[in-house]
Scaffold this active site. Structure first.
Site, mmCIF file in Angstrom:
data_model
loop_
_atom_site.group_PDB
_atom_site.id
_atom_site.type_symbol
_atom_site.label_atom_id
_atom_site.label_comp_id
_atom_site.label_asym_id
_atom_site.label_seq_id
_atom_site.Cartn_x
_atom_site.Cartn_y
_atom_site.Cartn_z
ATOM 1 N N HIS A 44 -87.678 -25.242 12.519
ATOM 2 C CA HIS A 44 -88.450 -25.756 13.656
ATOM 3 C C HIS A 44 -89.312 -26.957 13.296
ATOM 4 C CE1 HIS A 44 -87.006 -22.895 16.363
ATOM 5 N NE2 HIS A 44 -87.543 -21.850 15.752
ATOM 6 N N GLU A 56 -61.608 -27.452 15.016
ATOM 7 C CA GLU A 56 -62.479 -27.328 13.840
ATOM 8 C C GLU A 56 -61.853 -26.499 12.725
ATOM 9 O OE1 GLU A 56 -66.340 -26.044 15.345
ATOM 10 O OE2 GLU A 56 -65.454 -24.608 16.705
ATOM 11 N N CYS A 90 -67.846 -33.848 18.363
ATOM 12 C CA CYS A 90 -69.217 -33.374 18.556
ATOM 13 C C CYS A 90 -69.848 -32.821 17.274
ATOM 14 C CB CYS A 90 -69.273 -32.331 19.668
ATOM 15 S SG CYS A 90 -68.299 -30.869 19.308
ATOM 16 N N ASP A 147 -67.512 -27.782 11.090
ATOM 17 C CA ASP A 147 -66.641 -26.730 10.593
ATOM 18 C C ASP A 147 -65.345 -27.289 10.019
ATOM 19 O OD1 ASP A 147 -67.916 -24.201 10.826
ATOM 20 O OD2 ASP A 147 -67.880 -24.455 12.988
HETATM 21 C C1 PEP Z 1 -68.892 -28.260 14.552
HETATM 22 O O1 PEP Z 1 -68.442 -27.319 13.889
HETATM 23 O O2 PEP Z 1 -68.739 -29.455 14.238
HETATM 24 C C2 PEP Z 1 -69.674 -27.993 15.766
HETATM 25 C C3 PEP Z 1 -70.054 -28.978 16.547
HETATM 26 O O3 PEP Z 1 -70.021 -26.712 16.017
HETATM 27 P P1 PEP Z 1 -71.213 -25.946 15.266
HETATM 28 O O4 PEP Z 1 -71.967 -26.923 14.421
HETATM 29 O O5 PEP Z 1 -72.038 -25.342 16.332
HETATM 30 O O6 PEP Z 1 -70.454 -24.926 14.456
HETATM 31 MG MG MG Z 2 -68.371 -25.339 14.753
#
Ligand code: PEP
Ligand code: MG
Length: 600
Positions: free
Chosen positions: A205, A447, A518, A471
């Site tokens: 945080h 991923e 993302c 991931d």
């Molecule tokens: C990722 O794995 O890149 C992703 C965006 O999901 P998270 O970071 O929530 O696993």
């Molecule tokens: Mg992920």
């Protein structure tokens, strides 16, 4: 980033360099202020006579009640600029009454005939260790939330004081072992030049709050509070995760120059953050935001985000005995969709599993939780929880521009099953005569390497792909994304990663579907030239990274980035790719765009 290293330099200045985790970008130069904290870990075990047990339980309950009141008054006094973060304090309020902790402590007092302090310590240590084993860094960091609330209870039981930092009277650099959200929000933030903590990582945080306030922070220094004294002159480089204690004149001058450059750069990107991210030859790249809670939507808009490219929906399932109701989820998703409309909101279904539930839904402990029953695998095994979430998403989609995506798809069957569930959910809403949107766009997160290999077939099943590089890098390079020992091997620009991303983009384009990214990779300027060259349709990142990325997009042409990508794909190693980026864009991009951890 490497482990904490300490190196001594020539006298008279100490020039002591500490390496921690880059928590929030920016450079600060100033005097240290060490926040002393009572060590409430030292708790004694006492046996309590059976006749005194009810009184001991009462004492515990009073300690919790007092903690609730203390948090309530902190919430009421939260300054305006931190209003977005009160959800953290509300979550702490809920945690105080969490079944596992609250009931567990009472049971421990009654069953073991021990004092309340000891029972709190035993129960909290157990719950903390469950959280610490979770694969996702966000959830692992939540162990610190439990530590913060137990500290409050223990201080009340022991009658010890709180570390009072609200009386700081000059602008200082706060140095603390750890800071609870209550402590951070109580600070006179106009007096805080930077935060340094021994504990914590990017998702703690303190990091989240510091980033949203644009205050530099270095976290995870491990022994910063032992090496820094109040009054020490220090330099904090929050972009590189570096702290220099007692710098010499030359270092000071160098960092002063960097600080000026960084501030000019910040001002420049902020001024242009609401302009579209369009290359010099007219290609438009959507730059979106990743969010975890509803309150972050304000930050998305403030930073010029073109929509929400990833709404991680796990937060509402935490610290509670039962999963959220359809109505609670719907209210939340509707708010995000309505505030962001007409921009898109991409809701990712639950990415939870293994032992990620603090209470209520207990699942078997797993040897390798990252490879276990998580994300879509968990959802398909828990149809009730999944259907509730799907209903809420389809209903919210009726009130905004919502699309849905499924995490951790590793085979075609999973997406087929998830879509079947989605169709059945739509039919049941129809039957119940509840308004919803039927033709919602459906996406698969890419991923897992098997999804990369099967991308051409998967593309037939969905409207879009979103590449989750956090991931994908972990699974393809065999690098645990939360293991500090191998963090230096976690390389977004690894040639194998680039080839995989390229393959997914090509498969998507071939099939005529949109391809987004993302993962964190999307928000780092150093990766932008290759990502742009791949002609992704959108990239999504932490909201504060958006202005810089948008500005850099406006500085390049799609044509040149395609040529650059061709060269990048020929490189044999990550080092070669990074060198190519530096050689090609090092002088044309603003210097402050690339953080330079190894420059000194
Ligand atoms: C990722 O794995 O890149 C992703 C965006 O999901 P998270 O970071 O929530 O696993
Ligand atoms: Mg992920």
């Amino acid at each position: 980033m490497s482990d904490t290293t300490v190196r001594h330099a020539v006298k008279p200045s100490l020039n002591l360099t500490l390496q921690g985790i880059a928590g929030s970008p920016g450079i600060a130069i100033g005097k240290a202020y060490l926040v002393e904290q009572e060590d409430v870990d030292v708790v004694e075990k006492r046996f309590v006579e059976p006749k005194n047990i009810p009184a001991e339980v009462r004492r515990f309950k009073q300690g919790v009640k007092k903690a609730q009141k203390q948090l309530q008054s902190v919430i009421e006094e939260v300054p305006e600029e931190l209003r977005d973060h009160t959800y953290i304090l509300h979550a702490h309020m809920m945690l105080l009454k969490d079944k596992m902790i609250y009931n567990g402590t009472i049971e421990h007092i009654e069953q073991e005939n021990v004092n309340a302090e000891w029972a709190v310590k035993i129960v909290v240590d157990k719950v903390k260790s469950i959280f610490k084993k979770m694969p996702d860094p966000y959830f692992r960091e939540r162990a610190s939330d439990i530590a913060h609330i137990s500290k409050l209870i223990l201080e009340n039981l022991l009658g010890t004081g709180h570390s009072n930092i609200s009386y700081i009277d000059k602008r200082v650099i706060i140095v603390a072992h750890d800071l609870s959200p209550a402590e951070t929000t109580q600070m006179p933030l106009e007096k805080v030049k930077a935060f340094l903590t021994d504990l914590g990582g990017q998702t703690s945080h303190t990091g989240i709050i510091a980033r949203s306030l644009e205050i530099p922070a270095v976290l995870g220094l491990e022994n910063g509070t032992e090496l820094i004294k109040t009054g020490d002159l220090i330099i904090v480089d929050g972009s590189a995760g570096v702290v220099i204690v007692d710098p010499d004149e030359e270092t000071l001058a160098r960092y002063q120059e960097r600080k000026d450059l960084f501030e000019q750069y910040q001002a420049m990107i902020t001024r242009s953050s609401h302009l579209p991210a369009e290359t010099t030859d007219g290609f438009h790249l959507s730059v979106m935001a990743n969010i975890e809670v509803l309150e972050e939507v304000v930050s998305v808009i403030d930073h010029g985000g073109d929509g929400v490219g990833l709404y991680r929906t796990e937060f509402l399932y935490l610290n509670r005995p039962t999963p959220p109701s359809e109505q609670e989820l719907f209210d939340n998703y509707r708010d995000v969709a309505e505030i962001m409309a007409p921009s898109t909101v991409t809701i990712r279904t639950l990415d939870i599993g293994g032992d990620k539930f603090a209470s209520g839904l207990q699942l078997a402990e797993e040897m390798n939780p990252a490879l276990g029953l998580r994300a879509i695998r968990f959802s398909l095994r828990s149809p009730e929880i999944f259907e509730t979430q799907l209903r809420a998403i389809l209903r919210a989609a009726n009130l905004g521009n919502v699309r849905i995506m499924f995490p951790m798809i590793s085979e075609v069957d999973e997406i087929v099953q998830a879509k079947r569930m989605l169709n059945q959910t739509a039919e049941s809403l129809e039957k119940d005569r509840i308004p919803f949107r039927a033709n919602i766009e459906v996406g698969a997160m890419i991923e897992v390497p098997s999804a990369v290999i099967m991308a051409d077939i998967l593309a037939r099943e969905v409207d879009f792909f979103s590449i989750g590089t956090n991931d994908l890098i972990q699974y393809s390079l065999a690098i645990d994304r939360v293991n500090k020992q191998v963090a230096h091997l976690y390389q977004p620009l690894h040639p194998a990663v680039l080839r995989m991303v390229q393959r997914v983009v090509e498969a998507g384009k071939e099939a005529g579907i949109q391809v987004y990214m993302c993962g964190e990779m999307a928000g780092d300027p150093v990766n932008l030239p290759v990502l742009l060259g791949m002609e992704l349709d959108a990239i999504s990142m932490n909201p504060i990274s958006i202005p810089a990325i948008k500005m850099l997009v406006r500085m390049i042409s799609l044509k040149e980035s395609k040529l650059f990508l061709e060269e990048a794909l020929k490189q044999p190693t990550t080092t070669d790719v990074i060198k190519l980026v530096q050689d090609t864009y090092g002088s044309s991009f603003p210097k402050a765009a690339f953080s330079q951890p190894n420059q000194d």
